[in-house]
Design an enzyme around this catalytic site. Sequence first.
Site, short mmCIF file in Angstrom:
data_model
loop_
_atom_site.label_atom_id
_atom_site.label_comp_id
_atom_site.label_asym_id
_atom_site.label_seq_id
_atom_site.Cartn_x
_atom_site.Cartn_y
_atom_site.Cartn_z
N GLY A 33 -4.37 -11.87 7.93
CA GLY A 33 -4.78 -10.50 8.23
C GLY A 33 -6.04 -10.08 7.51
N HIS A 34 -6.62 -11.00 6.76
CA HIS A 34 -7.73 -10.61 5.89
C HIS A 34 -9.02 -11.34 6.22
CE1 HIS A 34 -4.94 -8.45 3.24
NE2 HIS A 34 -4.11 -9.43 3.54
N ASP A 36 -11.89 -5.23 0.64
CA ASP A 36 -10.76 -6.17 0.58
C ASP A 36 -11.23 -7.58 0.26
OD1 ASP A 36 -8.45 -7.67 1.11
OD2 ASP A 36 -8.57 -7.39 3.29
N HIS A 51 0.81 -1.23 0.00
CA HIS A 51 0.00 0.00 0.00
C HIS A 51 0.84 1.28 0.00
CE1 HIS A 51 -3.94 -1.99 0.63
NE2 HIS A 51 -3.13 -2.96 1.00
ZN LIG Z 1 -2.31 -4.98 4.45
#
Ligand SMILES: [Zn+2]
Length: 559
Positions: A369-370, A197, A77
């Site tokens: 993390g998702h 996401d 990012h």
């Molecule tokens: Zn990330």
Amino acid sequence: MKKQKGLRVIPLGGLGEVGRNMMLLEWQGKILIIDMGFRLPEESMPGIDYIIPNISYLRGKERKILGIVFTHGHYDHIGAIPYFIEKLWKPDLPIYASALTRGIILKRQKDFSGQPKLEINKVENGSKIKLNPFEVEFFRQNHNIPDNLGLFIKTPVGNILHTSDFKFDQNPVNDLPTDFKKLKEIGKRKILLMISDSTGAEEEGHSLSEEEISKNLEKIFKYSRGRIIAATFASLINRIQQIITLSEKYKRKVCIEGYSMKTNLEISRALGYIKAKRGTLIKRKEVPNWPDSKITILCTGAQGEAEAVLMRMANKEHPSLKIKRGDTVIFSSSVIPGNERTVQIMKDEILRQGAKVFHYKMMDIHAGGHAKKEELKEMIKIMRPKFFLPVHGQYSMLVSHAQLAEEMGLSKKNIIVAENGQVVNLNKKRIFIEKKRVPSNYIMVDGLGVGDVGEVVLRDRKMLARDGMFVIVAIVDRQTGRVRGSPDIISRGFVYLRESKELLRDTRKRVIAIINKATGSGGAVNWSYVKDEIKNKIGQFLFSRTQRRPIILPVLIEV
Ligand SMILES: [Zn+2]
């Protein structure tokens, strides 16, 4: 200029791939930029360091850029900033990021020479900024790095919600639990478009809490008698903290290896996002002072990146750290699509050297993390957007996420599965993809060169790697146009020359014939034509004899 109709959402990266996230929101020529990430190359891109977005759409529009907002400090990012910020930057360009994200960006800027001194405004949960005609409100989202912010954006056509990377975590490490009350409050504000996401959209259930991951890691710490070598991403700040905390609990000293990881640790400690007791962290040269059972090495390289610490250890190229019997190696991050084979080879190599290996498929110790399917559905339920645009992920992940949205009751025509460079246009009533795309191809970074390695160079590298090269040096008499002596042949990675005398003799004969024929008629000689003839004819000949296609480089010297 014709007034643009509708709001344009333009993904320059991150759709149909994992990484390289960058998106533009454009209203009547005015542009807000969200994130500037890079991605790691795939195995089919030899010698490439990173891939960054193509920003040529912004060329000539620099004055129309309202500002840049960053969601969080992961390199997918923020990683591309040093490669093109110069082109976009002006002294009054507003840039916004949370404290940790800002720290990581500024520290990284120092590693690159000739960079403008960026001024980045700090924002936090609840901050609101105005970038006319947009208004952005930042809200906290759990992920596996602290200080991750989602975006609620008021636009002239309606409200947009950008989730950032996220997961719902009731028991995070170093962070507050997900604030569902706040999310629900935002959900009541009438969301026109949700941008969400998709990285975990193909996975059933709920992502693991960071606490759960810690528990799994602890099992490894409990039973390991030798050194623990934990490899992860440099920017997985939470994982770094977990390993440090566990090491302290099990009386291990921690040696951090890898430049980017050391840097991130330094920033995170200075800002209070990573806590380590005095004496826990030791330098590499102090490692031998402690028994193996008291050592943790925390390093980069879980993706098989060629230059990273774990890869160099596995290949026995690291100057002082070696894998040995009794070591426990933890791969604590999921494998990015495209890197599977490299990671597999590295894993085998580590096992061969007698270490134990734990990787994310055996235990839930990966990034995680998702949000997975259940959380993604929950997010859709909370926000109840009219339109839906899945982002961040391979194409299959975007499609899977779109299906979830449909299951949740969104109408199919309101869900857009877009790709990089496609322009998503929306107003209050409808959303569609414009006919014309903007450039969004890969820009490859190779050492100091940005964008100078294209498809052609990459193809050459692949051919060189596969079939080697074949250089033909011929000396041509300027007067007679005939070849003098016998052409020299130099070859690498193609055939063993000493055992291919016949092949070389036949090749030489053919080269002489091609040149003499081309120059024989007198008059001006078109040397590039002669070279092409040699490349084509000798290429065919070598293929017919060997079934290989080396790169052929004819060198013709006139004397
Ligand atoms: Zn990330």
